[in-house]
Design an enzyme around this catalytic site. Structure first.
Site, PDB file in Angstrom:
ATOM      1  N   LYS A 227       0.815  -1.214   0.000  1.00  0.00           N
ATOM      2  CA  LYS A 227       0.000   0.000   0.000  1.00  0.00           C
ATOM      3  C   LYS A 227       0.850   1.267   0.000  1.00  0.00           C
ATOM      4  O   LYS A 227       2.062   1.234   0.182  1.00  0.00           O
ATOM      5  CB  LYS A 227      -0.956  -0.013   1.202  1.00  0.00           C
ATOM      6  CG  LYS A 227      -2.102  -1.000   1.035  1.00  0.00           C
ATOM      7  CD  LYS A 227      -3.106  -0.923   2.171  1.00  0.00           C
ATOM      8  CE  LYS A 227      -4.293  -1.843   1.923  1.00  0.00           C
ATOM      9  NZ  LYS A 227      -5.271  -1.824   3.042  1.00  0.00           N
ATOM     10  N   ARG A 261      -3.343  -9.909   5.673  1.00  0.00           N
ATOM     11  CA  ARG A 261      -3.940 -10.026   4.337  1.00  0.00           C
ATOM     12  C   ARG A 261      -2.899  -9.566   3.325  1.00  0.00           C
ATOM     13  O   ARG A 261      -2.423  -8.432   3.392  1.00  0.00           O
ATOM     14  CB  ARG A 261      -5.205  -9.175   4.252  1.00  0.00           C
ATOM     15  CG  ARG A 261      -5.942  -9.251   2.918  1.00  0.00           C
ATOM     16  CD  ARG A 261      -7.231  -8.439   2.987  1.00  0.00           C
ATOM     17  NE  ARG A 261      -7.984  -8.497   1.742  1.00  0.00           N
ATOM     18  CZ  ARG A 261      -7.797  -7.668   0.716  1.00  0.00           C
ATOM     19  NH1 ARG A 261      -6.891  -6.699   0.790  1.00  0.00           N
ATOM     20  NH2 ARG A 261      -8.522  -7.793  -0.389  1.00  0.00           N
TER      21      ARG A 261
END
Length: 282
Positions: A227, A261
């Site tokens: 991210k 995740r």
């Protein structure tokens, strides 16, 4: 510190004695990490087979991109994409544990009733669809409750907090209580790294995983894979973010994450093993 927990997956008890690795399967043409997109039969099958071979615990299937600024698609299109991916996945493995990444109750119901999805992973924490909580209660499946403000189109402008950890924890705690009143006890909480949070706030939340777990009384999932909290400060692309992602996943595990995740299962499984060794488990 990790605390063992269990989930009731449609009558099957999943006992987790170590942190779990959740692998991302994006049935989308526009997810932020290009290499995670799997939009044809062969690519989906290859990705599923690879994750299983690498030791994934749960495969998280999503058919609607939630990157900042992502355009919204119809529920019919989301279901069409999701059905195509779940059909392929279930042909490869009928018993691999599957979570479905959706904020729409009708999509959640279809995935559970038609394709045996085990878990619902809702980025909106029930605020994207007012029927989601009652649907999860009716389906008797575990629920991943994520904190977010606004939606993918607006969340980047909604990052004002007096204390991000306190406010996120209080919001999650309130939602956990709402679910409990409906009879939903298998809840995993997710502070929503990258969703209505600045880079600095994301790192602050990483230091508060144990606090979030204590306040909510639930296992914590962390999703930071490739991210912008990694790519922006390091001035790299998502393609180059595997090493720092793995480093931060290990940090999250050391600070109490129960699930991570990820796009890259092999490296995440290694991080879980190293975390066990750091904690004296050989």
């Amino acid at each position: 510190m990790f605390a063992p927990f269990s989930l009731n997956l449609r009558g099957r008890l999943l006992q987790l004695d170590r942190p779990a690795v959740m692998g991302i399967l994006n049935i989308t043409p526009d997810s932020f990490y290009t290499s995670s997109r799997a939009f044809d039969t062969d690519t989906v099958a290859q990705r599923v087979e690879k994750m299983i071979a690498e030791g994934v615990d749960i495969i998280d299937v999503g058919a609607c991109s939630t990157r900042p600024g992502a355009p919204e698609i119809s529920s019919a299109e989301e279901m069409r994409r999701l059905e195509s991916g779940l059909k392929i996945l279930r042909k490869i493995s009928s018993d691999i544990r599957v979570s479905v990444d959706t904020y729409r109750s009708e999509v959640a119901r279809m995935a559970v009733e038609n394709y045996g999805a085990d878990i619902i992973n809702d980025i909106s924490g029930g605020e994207g669809d007012t029927e989601m909580f009652t649907t999860v209660a009716d389906l008797h499946v575990p629920y991943i409750l994520m904190h977010m403000r606004g939606n993918p189109a607006t969340m980047s402008s909604m990052t004002e907090y007096d204390n991000v950890a306190a406010e996120v924890s209080a919001w999650l705690q309130r939602k956990v209580r709402e679910l409990a009143l409906l009879g939903v006890s298998d809840v995993i909480v997710d502070p929503g790294i990258g969703f209505a949070k600045t880079v600095e706030q994301n790192y602050y939340l990483l230091n508060c995983i144990e606090i979030i777990a204590e306040i909510t009384g639930r296992p914590v999932l962390i999703g930071l894979s490739r991210k912008s909290m990694i790519t922006r400060p390091l001035a790299i692309s998502a393609d180059d973010a595997l090493s720092p992602t793995t480093a931060l996943n290990l940090y999250a595990l050391q600070h109490g994450a129960s699930l991570i995740r990820v796009h890259d299962v092999k490296e995440a499984v290694m991080a879980v093993k190293l975390n066990e060794m750091l904690n004296g488990i050989f």
